[in-house]
Write a protein that holds these residues in place. Structure first.
Motif, PDB file in Angstrom:
ATOM      1  N   VAL A  53       0.821  -1.206   0.000  1.00  0.00           N
ATOM      2  CA  VAL A  53       0.000   0.000   0.000  1.00  0.00           C
ATOM      3  C   VAL A  53       0.860   1.263   0.000  1.00  0.00           C
ATOM      4  N   HIS A  54       2.100   1.187   0.464  1.00  0.00           N
ATOM      5  CA  HIS A  54       2.969   2.370   0.473  1.00  0.00           C
ATOM      6  C   HIS A  54       3.240   2.865  -0.946  1.00  0.00           C
ATOM      7  N   ARG A  55       3.601   1.978  -1.847  1.00  0.00           N
ATOM      8  CA  ARG A  55       3.869   2.364  -3.230  1.00  0.00           C
ATOM      9  C   ARG A  55       2.615   2.916  -3.903  1.00  0.00           C
ATOM     10  N   LEU A  56       1.474   2.296  -3.636  1.00  0.00           N
ATOM     11  CA  LEU A  56       0.230   2.750  -4.241  1.00  0.00           C
ATOM     12  C   LEU A  56      -0.167   4.136  -3.720  1.00  0.00           C
ATOM     13  N   SER A  57       0.059   4.377  -2.447  1.00  0.00           N
ATOM     14  CA  SER A  57      -0.206   5.701  -1.877  1.00  0.00           C
ATOM     15  C   SER A  57       0.665   6.750  -2.549  1.00  0.00           C
ATOM     16  N   ASP A  58       1.932   6.425  -2.729  1.00  0.00           N
ATOM     17  CA  ASP A  58       2.878   7.338  -3.356  1.00  0.00           C
ATOM     18  C   ASP A  58       2.436   7.701  -4.774  1.00  0.00           C
ATOM     19  N   ILE A  59       1.999   6.707  -5.519  1.00  0.00           N
ATOM     20  CA  ILE A  59       1.562   6.924  -6.896  1.00  0.00           C
ATOM     21  C   ILE A  59       0.317   7.806  -6.950  1.00  0.00           C
ATOM     22  N   LEU A 101      -1.029  -1.679 -10.662  1.00  0.00           N
ATOM     23  CA  LEU A 101      -1.260  -3.088 -10.349  1.00  0.00           C
ATOM     24  C   LEU A 101      -1.506  -3.934 -11.594  1.00  0.00           C
ATOM     25  N   ASP A 102      -1.633  -3.255 -12.738  1.00  0.00           N
ATOM     26  CA  ASP A 102      -1.950  -3.933 -13.998  1.00  0.00           C
ATOM     27  C   ASP A 102      -3.205  -4.782 -13.847  1.00  0.00           C
ATOM     28  N   THR A 103      -4.246  -4.126 -13.311  1.00  0.00           N
ATOM     29  CA  THR A 103      -5.503  -4.828 -13.061  1.00  0.00           C
ATOM     30  C   THR A 103      -6.661  -3.893 -13.360  1.00  0.00           C
ATOM     31  N   ARG A 104      -7.895  -4.374 -13.186  1.00  0.00           N
ATOM     32  CA  ARG A 104      -9.097  -3.595 -13.411  1.00  0.00           C
ATOM     33  C   ARG A 104      -9.936  -3.557 -12.135  1.00  0.00           C
ATOM     34  N   GLU A 105     -10.805  -2.578 -12.072  1.00  0.00           N
ATOM     35  CA  GLU A 105     -11.722  -2.513 -10.931  1.00  0.00           C
ATOM     36  C   GLU A 105     -12.516  -3.805 -10.806  1.00  0.00           C
TER      37      GLU A 105
END
Length: 217
Positions: A53-59, A101-105
């Motif tokens: 979650v740290h990397r995702l928050s940063d992005i 994440l290379d994903t979809r909702e």
């Protein structure tokens, strides 16, 4: 690392168009960052393992104007809440997370209701015990009906709480969107508690149907 590890899975991804007054105020009581206010658009994301979650928050923060209100990093799961007055900013931040994440909702885990019940005419002893446990929301009053709700993954309970508050004249006692299960407690008359329960169940059903439809597209 330049990329999120392939092992990262998207557990919860849910956008709230407009935070309701009680839920916004409740989230602000535990917020570690910028406080959300009623009317803000909000995105709740939960991933596994927790450290991702740290990397995702940063992005999200670097790629948009959103504010972060909450970040909880557990060993198994990591959760984050971002909000902004403009819905498009929140949607943009969410898309950046999905891209990373290379994903979809539609690939998020579906929401499972583990428990949904109205306890009618709560006794004074029961109300006192609950009030000693929950100190961030309103007090549970003896004689009122209590709506309790539990979902998996945990983050979806925030959306259920917001939709219940939209639909019913209900009082928020507690909402816990972390860990293996998310839990919600609300109070009202018997009719109000039942109305909130039905709204929360409809919210979960709509989320799952939308993901199923998007996944088939």
């Amino acid at each position: 690392m330049s990329r999120v590890a392939p092992a990262v899975s998207l557990r919860t991804y849910v956008m709230i168009d407009s935070l309701q007054p009680q839920l916004a105020s409740y989230l602000a009581t535990s917020s570690q960052g910028f406080l959300p206010v009623p009317g803000d658009a909000c995105l709740w994301v939960e991933v596994a393992p927790g450290m991702a979650v740290h990397r995702l928050s940063d992005i999200a923060l670097k790629g948009s104007n959103v504010h972060m209100g909450e970040q909880v990093v557990e060993r198994a799961f990591g959760s984050m809440e971002i909000h902004y007055r403009n819905q498009s900013e929140v949607a943009q931040a969410g898309q950046l997370i999905l891209n990373r994440l290379d994903t979809r909702e539609a690939d998020r885990l579906p929401c499972r209701i583990a428990w949904s019940e109205v306890i009618r005419a709560v006794t004074p002893d029961h109300a006192t015990l609950i009030n000693r446990q929950f100190r961030k929301g309103s007090m549970l009053l003896p004689g009122k009906s209590m709506f309790i709700f539990e979902v998996e993954p945990a983050g979806y309970v925030v959306y259920a709480a917001n939709q219940a508050e939209k639909a019913a004249n209900i009082t928020l006692i507690d909402v816990r969107p972390f860990g293996s299960f998310g839990r919600l407690t609300m109070m009202g008359s018997e009719a109000e508690a039942q109305q909130a329960l039905e709204a929360a169940e409809r919210a979960v059903e709509a989320l799952n149907q939308r993901c199923a439809a998007t996944g088939e597209a």
